[in-house]
Design a protein around this motif. Structure first.
Motif, PDB file in Angstrom:
ATOM      1  N   ILE A  60       0.719  -1.144  -0.027  1.00 40.30           N
ATOM      2  CA  ILE A  60      -0.091  -0.069  -0.085  1.00 40.30           C
ATOM      3  C   ILE A  60       0.879   1.161  -0.058  1.00 40.30           C
ATOM      4  O   ILE A  60       1.563   1.602   0.974  1.00 40.30           O
ATOM      5  CB  ILE A  60      -1.042  -0.171   1.428  1.00 40.30           C
ATOM      6  CG1 ILE A  60      -1.843  -1.302   1.191  1.00 40.30           C
ATOM      7  CG2 ILE A  60      -1.784   1.235   1.251  1.00 40.30           C
ATOM      8  CD1 ILE A  60      -2.654  -1.206   2.478  1.00 40.30           C
ATOM      9  N   LEU A  61       0.765   2.105  -1.060  1.00 43.97           N
ATOM     10  CA  LEU A  61       1.731   3.283  -1.304  1.00 43.97           C
ATOM     11  C   LEU A  61       0.810   4.432  -1.056  1.00 43.97           C
ATOM     12  O   LEU A  61      -0.298   4.408  -1.816  1.00 43.97           O
ATOM     13  CB  LEU A  61       2.290   3.140  -2.535  1.00 43.97           C
ATOM     14  CG  LEU A  61       3.808   2.208  -2.450  1.00 43.97           C
ATOM     15  CD1 LEU A  61       3.088   0.932  -3.032  1.00 43.97           C
ATOM     16  CD2 LEU A  61       4.633   2.706  -3.615  1.00 43.97           C
ATOM     17  N   PRO A  62       1.113   5.452  -0.381  1.00 42.64           N
ATOM     18  CA  PRO A  62       0.319   6.543  -0.043  1.00 42.64           C
ATOM     19  C   PRO A  62       0.043   7.590  -1.261  1.00 42.64           C
ATOM     20  O   PRO A  62       1.182   7.688  -1.474  1.00 42.64           O
ATOM     21  CB  PRO A  62       0.836   7.133   1.247  1.00 42.64           C
ATOM     22  CG  PRO A  62       2.255   6.664   1.351  1.00 42.64           C
ATOM     23  CD  PRO A  62       2.203   5.295   0.609  1.00 42.64           C
ATOM     24  N   VAL A  63      -0.951   8.271  -1.559  1.00 41.46           N
ATOM     25  CA  VAL A  63      -0.929   9.224  -2.380  1.00 41.46           C
ATOM     26  C   VAL A  63      -1.314  10.485  -1.639  1.00 41.46           C
ATOM     27  O   VAL A  63      -0.707  11.486  -2.173  1.00 41.46           O
ATOM     28  CB  VAL A  63      -2.203   8.815  -3.508  1.00 41.46           C
ATOM     29  CG1 VAL A  63      -2.609  10.072  -4.224  1.00 41.46           C
ATOM     30  CG2 VAL A  63      -1.553   7.702  -4.429  1.00 41.46           C
TER      31      VAL A  63
ATOM     32  N   SER B  66       2.720  10.530   1.724  1.00 42.31           N
ATOM     33  CA  SER B  66       3.695  10.525   0.570  1.00 42.31           C
ATOM     34  C   SER B  66       5.148  11.132   0.998  1.00 42.31           C
ATOM     35  O   SER B  66       6.063  10.605   1.144  1.00 42.31           O
ATOM     36  CB  SER B  66       3.283  11.101  -0.785  1.00 42.31           C
ATOM     37  OG  SER B  66       4.394  10.829  -1.597  1.00 42.31           O
ATOM     38  N   ALA B  67       4.944  12.462   1.687  1.00 43.13           N
ATOM     39  CA  ALA B  67       5.875  13.110   2.408  1.00 43.13           C
ATOM     40  C   ALA B  67       6.844  12.056   3.507  1.00 43.13           C
ATOM     41  O   ALA B  67       7.936  11.828   3.456  1.00 43.13           O
ATOM     42  CB  ALA B  67       5.655  14.258   2.836  1.00 43.13           C
ATOM     43  N   ILE B  68       5.796  11.549   4.147  1.00 43.47           N
ATOM     44  CA  ILE B  68       6.346  10.702   5.377  1.00 43.47           C
ATOM     45  C   ILE B  68       7.214   9.459   4.755  1.00 43.47           C
ATOM     46  O   ILE B  68       8.246   8.878   5.098  1.00 43.47           O
ATOM     47  CB  ILE B  68       5.337  10.353   6.172  1.00 43.47           C
ATOM     48  CG1 ILE B  68       4.671  11.587   7.087  1.00 43.47           C
ATOM     49  CG2 ILE B  68       5.952   9.252   7.302  1.00 43.47           C
ATOM     50  CD1 ILE B  68       3.619  11.239   7.711  1.00 43.47           C
ATOM     51  N   PHE B  69       6.556   8.864   3.900  1.00 50.97           N
ATOM     52  CA  PHE B  69       7.170   7.581   2.938  1.00 50.97           C
ATOM     53  C   PHE B  69       8.322   7.954   2.291  1.00 50.97           C
ATOM     54  O   PHE B  69       9.368   7.127   2.504  1.00 50.97           O
ATOM     55  CB  PHE B  69       5.757   7.141   1.962  1.00 50.97           C
ATOM     56  CG  PHE B  69       6.373   6.019   1.137  1.00 50.97           C
ATOM     57  CD1 PHE B  69       6.662   4.569   1.732  1.00 50.97           C
ATOM     58  CD2 PHE B  69       6.532   6.022  -0.132  1.00 50.97           C
ATOM     59  CE1 PHE B  69       6.985   3.379   1.253  1.00 50.97           C
ATOM     60  CE2 PHE B  69       6.935   4.836  -0.848  1.00 50.97           C
ATOM     61  CZ  PHE B  69       6.938   3.601  -0.200  1.00 50.97           C
ATOM     62  N   GLN B  70       8.562   9.220   1.669  1.00 53.30           N
ATOM     63  CA  GLN B  70       9.658   9.580   1.139  1.00 53.30           C
ATOM     64  C   GLN B  70      10.740   9.962   1.849  1.00 53.30           C
ATOM     65  O   GLN B  70      11.816   9.444   1.738  1.00 53.30           O
ATOM     66  CB  GLN B  70       9.550  10.873   0.290  1.00 53.30           C
ATOM     67  CG  GLN B  70       8.487  10.569  -0.941  1.00 53.30           C
ATOM     68  CD  GLN B  70       8.359  11.658  -1.856  1.00 53.30           C
ATOM     69  OE1 GLN B  70       9.125  12.229  -2.343  1.00 53.30           O
ATOM     70  NE2 GLN B  70       7.001  12.184  -1.993  1.00 53.30           N
TER      71      GLN B  70
ATOM     72  N   TYR C 183       4.897   8.975  -7.520  1.00 49.68           N
ATOM     73  CA  TYR C 183       5.853   8.466  -6.826  1.00 49.68           C
ATOM     74  C   TYR C 183       5.093   7.057  -6.381  1.00 49.68           C
ATOM     75  O   TYR C 183       5.796   6.083  -6.244  1.00 49.68           O
ATOM     76  CB  TYR C 183       6.377   9.144  -5.640  1.00 49.68           C
ATOM     77  CG  TYR C 183       7.326   8.479  -4.687  1.00 49.68           C
ATOM     78  CD1 TYR C 183       8.779   8.687  -5.128  1.00 49.68           C
ATOM     79  CD2 TYR C 183       7.118   8.118  -3.538  1.00 49.68           C
ATOM     80  CE1 TYR C 183       9.833   8.019  -4.783  1.00 49.68           C
ATOM     81  CE2 TYR C 183       8.259   7.692  -2.711  1.00 49.68           C
ATOM     82  CZ  TYR C 183       9.528   7.694  -3.446  1.00 49.68           C
ATOM     83  OH  TYR C 183      10.611   7.052  -2.698  1.00 49.68           O
ATOM     84  N   ALA C 184       3.802   7.222  -6.001  1.00 44.19           N
ATOM     85  CA  ALA C 184       3.172   5.852  -5.810  1.00 44.19           C
ATOM     86  C   ALA C 184       3.144   4.887  -6.632  1.00 44.19           C
ATOM     87  O   ALA C 184       3.255   3.523  -6.754  1.00 44.19           O
ATOM     88  CB  ALA C 184       1.730   6.167  -5.118  1.00 44.19           C
ATOM     89  N   LEU C 185       2.873   5.585  -7.984  1.00 42.92           N
ATOM     90  CA  LEU C 185       2.796   4.461  -9.225  1.00 42.92           C
ATOM     91  C   LEU C 185       4.060   3.858  -9.677  1.00 42.92           C
ATOM     92  O   LEU C 185       4.499   2.777 -10.074  1.00 42.92           O
ATOM     93  CB  LEU C 185       2.249   5.255 -10.449  1.00 42.92           C
ATOM     94  CG  LEU C 185       0.695   5.639 -10.328  1.00 42.92           C
ATOM     95  CD1 LEU C 185       0.554   6.506 -11.309  1.00 42.92           C
ATOM     96  CD2 LEU C 185       0.059   4.219 -10.167  1.00 42.92           C
ATOM     97  N   THR C 186       5.465   4.794  -9.389  1.00 42.89           N
ATOM     98  CA  THR C 186       6.525   4.351  -9.986  1.00 42.89           C
ATOM     99  C   THR C 186       7.855   4.269  -8.933  1.00 42.89           C
ATOM    100  O   THR C 186       8.998   3.758  -9.216  1.00 42.89           O
ATOM    101  CB  THR C 186       7.156   5.491 -10.836  1.00 42.89           C
ATOM    102  OG1 THR C 186       7.516   6.469  -9.919  1.00 42.89           O
ATOM    103  CG2 THR C 186       6.214   5.927 -12.072  1.00 42.89           C
ATOM    104  N   TYR C 187       7.312   4.134  -7.775  1.00 38.64           N
ATOM    105  CA  TYR C 187       8.276   3.854  -6.408  1.00 38.64           C
ATOM    106  C   TYR C 187       8.780   2.546  -6.731  1.00 38.64           C
ATOM    107  O   TYR C 187       8.305   1.371  -7.338  1.00 38.64           O
ATOM    108  CB  TYR C 187       7.618   3.546  -5.253  1.00 38.64           C
ATOM    109  CG  TYR C 187       8.434   3.188  -3.989  1.00 38.64           C
ATOM    110  CD1 TYR C 187       9.214   4.138  -3.537  1.00 38.64           C
ATOM    111  CD2 TYR C 187       8.345   1.802  -3.736  1.00 38.64           C
ATOM    112  CE1 TYR C 187      10.165   3.727  -2.410  1.00 38.64           C
ATOM    113  CE2 TYR C 187       9.176   1.478  -2.691  1.00 38.64           C
ATOM    114  CZ  TYR C 187       9.800   2.545  -2.051  1.00 38.64           C
ATOM    115  OH  TYR C 187      10.769   1.699  -1.175  1.00 38.64           O
ATOM    116  N   PRO C 188      10.356   2.412  -6.762  1.00 40.22           N
ATOM    117  CA  PRO C 188      11.197   3.251  -6.122  1.00 40.22           C
ATOM    118  C   PRO C 188      11.995   4.168  -6.817  1.00 40.22           C
ATOM    119  O   PRO C 188      12.827   5.004  -6.544  1.00 40.22           O
ATOM    120  CB  PRO C 188      12.492   2.438  -5.454  1.00 40.22           C
ATOM    121  CG  PRO C 188      12.315   1.178  -6.495  1.00 40.22           C
ATOM    122  CD  PRO C 188      10.913   1.053  -7.051  1.00 40.22           C
TER     123      PRO C 188
END
Length: 392
Positions: free
Chosen positions: A145-148, A153-157, A270-275
């Motif tokens: 689960i990747l946040p949008v 997203s900022a926290i995830f990054q 970023y959620a679609l293409t991570y990492p």
């Protein structure tokens, strides 16, 4: 191989911006399914442009219009909330972009992770109402689960590449449309005023949630589940410029943050293409020289009681946050229809939480019942206030 997408809520703000990214990188993405609640005209247009396999309109009464609009194509047409859920179960779908609004997004998220799909999650209500259940199911099925949401997203990054645990999450908040409005003036505020968000261009429901700070409370709950961090280590701070999207603090005192102009294309991409990070030419570039001052202030918890209500729901656990969400959905809808006053939104939430049944470890069916009960209680509260408000 292109990443095959099901975009739920493709006609809303997040859905439209997701398709901007697909349009910019056609070699990386293939649209399998698009869904919308009522906007069948734009849904048909999108389905034709991206040659989707199927299009789903949640409002069944609009099925004939969508069917007719796509009659001379090979695009399959479906209708109803069950069809939206079934869209995520399609074996050809790799990634589900959940941009639905409200409780309607919860079951598609749960079904997606049950089937091991990657979820790019913009529907915060999924984790507000069923965070423990969804994260447990995602872990069991190895479903990322990747946040949008820009904050998450900022926290995830900021956590990317870190090996040490975080000490604290700091979620930033613009303050919404009423940040500078005195508390005693809020009761007279109108729908039109609530929808004038100072920084972000969003849908009506989430913009009102930003005005009450319900949205920020929900983001605290969402952060708890996404990053396995208890409530007492999640703070909220007002940052009117919306340049720093959120921060994390580590045990050594270091802080990391993600900065940028308010633009949802960045967290969606970023959620679609991570990492990896893909270029997006239309994204405005931030300049410190254009923004020489970044300011911060505490959230006024007396003026915006919804924030502490959300923290309390998080500490209670169980079905509490689901009750809060259901009551808020009904109250915001009534406010947008000019059927209640602004303070009645929080009033409906408090009434529902004070009168609802509580389930400590709810399954999906328990959450459905809690949602229904919360909506009934909020409606009951608003009806009791309606006559009084109309004549005030």
């Amino acid at each position: 191989m292109p990443q095959k997408l099901a975009i739920l809520g493709s006609t809303g703000s997040i859905g439209v911006q997701t398709l901007d990214i697909v349009r910019s990188h056609p070699e990386q993405f293939e649209v399998v399914t698009l869904t919308a609640h009522r906007n069948w005209q734009l849904l048909a247009q999108q389905a034709r442009e991206f040659d989707a396999d199927s299009a789903v309109i949640a409002d069944e009464s609009l099925y004939p219009q969508l069917k007719e609009a796509l009659a001379h194509t090979d695009i399959k047409v479906y209708a109803g909330s069950e069809a939206v859920v079934q869209a995520v179960e399609n074996s050809t779908v790799d990634t589900v972009v959940n941009a639905l609004v409200g409780y309607a997004g919860m079951m598609p998220t749960l079904k997606a992770v049950q089937h091991g799909k990657k979820v790019a999650l913009a529907n915060k209500e999924s984790l507000v109402t069923a965070g423990e259940l969804i994260m447990k199911t995602a872990l069991e099925n190895n479903a990322p689960i990747l946040p949008v949401d820009s904050e998450h997203s900022a926290i995830f990054q900021s956590l990317a590449g870190e090996c040490s645990p975080l000490k604290r999450i700091i979620i930033t908040c613009s303050g919404g449309a009423f940040r500078n409005v005195p508390r005693e003036e809020l009761a007279a505020k109108t729908v039109e005023e609530a929808l004038r968000h100072p920084q972000w261009n969003m849908g009506a429901k989430i913009t009102v949630d930003s005005a009450t700070l319900v949205n920020k409370g929900f983001e605290v709950i969402e952060a708890r589940w996404l990053f396995d961090t208890p409530a007492d280590r999640i703070d909220v701070i007002i940052h009117p410029q919306s340049i720093i999207h959120s921060l994390v603090e580590f045990e050594d005192g270091a802080l990391k943050a993600q900065l940028g102009l308010p633009d949802m294309h960045i967290p969606i991409s970023y959620a679609l293409t991570y990492p990896y990070r893909e270029p997006f030419d239309t994204t405005a570039r931030f300049s410190f020289l254009d923004h020489p001052e970044l300011t911060f202030e505490p959230a006024d918890r007396e003026k915006f009681p919804a924030l502490d209500i959300a923290y309390d729901c998080l500490r209670r656990g169980g079905s509490a946050a689901c009750t809060m969400n259901g009551a808020n959905d009904v109250a915001v809808d009534a406010f947008l229809r000019h059927r209640c006053a602004y303070p009645h939104i929080v009033g409906a939430i408090e009434y529902a939480l004070g009168n609802a049944d509580f389930t400590p470890a709810p399954a999906a069916e328990d959450l459905a019942l809690a949602n229904q009960q919360a909506r009934r209680l909020a409606t009951e509260y608003l009806q009791s206030k309606q006559t009084q408000w109309k004549h005030s």
